[in-house]
Motif scaffolding. Sequence first.
Motif, short mmCIF file in Angstrom:
data_model
loop_
_atom_site.label_atom_id
_atom_site.label_comp_id
_atom_site.label_asym_id
_atom_site.label_seq_id
_atom_site.Cartn_x
_atom_site.Cartn_y
_atom_site.Cartn_z
N ARG B 263 8.43 -14.65 -7.20
CA ARG B 263 9.15 -15.11 -5.70
C ARG B 263 9.97 -13.85 -5.36
NH1 ARG B 263 9.08 -19.84 -2.96
NH2 ARG B 263 8.24 -21.07 -4.83
N ALA B 264 10.86 -13.38 -6.25
CA ALA B 264 11.77 -12.30 -5.65
C ALA B 264 11.04 -10.85 -5.65
CB ALA B 264 12.83 -12.06 -6.95
N GLU B 265 10.05 -10.86 -6.30
CA GLU B 265 9.25 -9.56 -6.21
C GLU B 265 8.46 -9.46 -4.78
OE1 GLU B 265 8.71 -7.03 -7.98
OE2 GLU B 265 9.99 -7.93 -9.87
N MET B 266 8.06 -10.84 -4.51
CA MET B 266 7.23 -10.98 -3.09
C MET B 266 8.33 -10.67 -1.82
SD MET B 266 4.22 -11.76 -3.49
CE MET B 266 3.58 -11.72 -5.31
N ARG B 267 9.52 -11.28 -1.96
CA ARG B 267 10.43 -10.97 -1.08
C ARG B 267 10.92 -9.29 -0.99
NH1 ARG B 267 14.29 -16.38 -2.21
NH2 ARG B 267 12.67 -17.83 -1.44
#
Lengths: 119, 281
Positions: B263-267
């Motif tokens: 999720r953090a990577e996508m953001r």
Amino acid sequence: MKIAFSSSGDSLESPFDSRFGRCRKFIIYDDAADSFEVVDNSQNLNAAQGAGIQSAQNVVKAGVAAVVSGHCGPKAFRALSAAGVKVYNCEFRTVKEAVQAFKSGGLKEADSADVEGHW
Amino acid sequence: MKIAVASGKGGTGKTTLSVALSLSAEVPVILLDCDVEEPNCHLFVGIEEDESRDVFVPIPEIDKGKCDNCGRCAQFCQFNAIASLGSSTLVFPELCHSCGGCMKVCPKGAISEKNRLIGRIGSGRRGDLSFASGTLEIGNPMSPPLIKEVLKRAESGRLVIIDSPPGTSCPMVAAVSEADFVILVTEPTPFGLHDLKIAVETVREIRKPHCVVVNRCDSGDDRVERYCAEQKIEIALKIPDDRRVAVAYSRGGTILDAMPEMRAEMRRMLNKISTKLGEMG
């Protein structure tokens, strides 16, 4: 009457082409006069789509009553049927062999397309 | 900001990434499934369709009473969709590109247009996620008109994620045509690299800024990385080959269920693309 044979060259000795839509030439044989003329079909070799339809228009324009080829797809068959042109499917080595088979009455008329489009 | 997720090769993870981006974003998102030959985003976003609409294209209809079989329409059509056969003129609807030229060249005014169904668009919404998906009619060979209709569901000023069809032909070009940025998903295999190169050529030709995401990054070799380094293409993210992803996927789950850290990577990737586009003006 005139009959179109799919061919890869422009003589009776040329290899018979089993493709209708994308054959290089049509040998248009006139059985009454026992003579033939050649109709070029090479513009359809690289057509993105509709090669069979274009080929049908070509042979109809040449005034044929029948087409002898290896196979005939659904669109080409629909176009030829609309123009009242009979279709015969067969496999021969040369155009000459196909002409002889046609003249001797050894070919059976097709009542539908024998392959899917883009076979 | 419109971001298209594309690839050369199929099965590299376009939908996986499109869904993960859409579910991770911190702003409202419009997710458009433009892989209309086999749309599948709906399986993962869990949104009930609340609207469905049929999509049509115009095709010619010939009035046999007025047509004298002059053949001009057939001569004009570059797609061989009309055949002039002596005493009859035939239309082949599946070949028609709906240009309307045949109507214009007909001297008898014998051609009018009628509608041909090419597919449908379903759409729905849940919270901050709006979703639309196109489904092509079975047997219809032409998807770009439907893809263009799906793209009309984009709204300016919103984050739009476009899940593109595979390949690099007309459907893919149609899907990425209105994007501000293209993410090319690949895998580190010979097929992945081969098709990535074609996809890179395509997005360069149509001048779309782009980056690469390598999925199942530890499964093959380093040729994709070497190629990207040579070509100065940024690899924005590498997703490891993890069994948990396959298990989640088989249950209709997303990569975020299997690897919450994604999720953090996508953001981070969304922010980076946004900054990059901002710098480009």
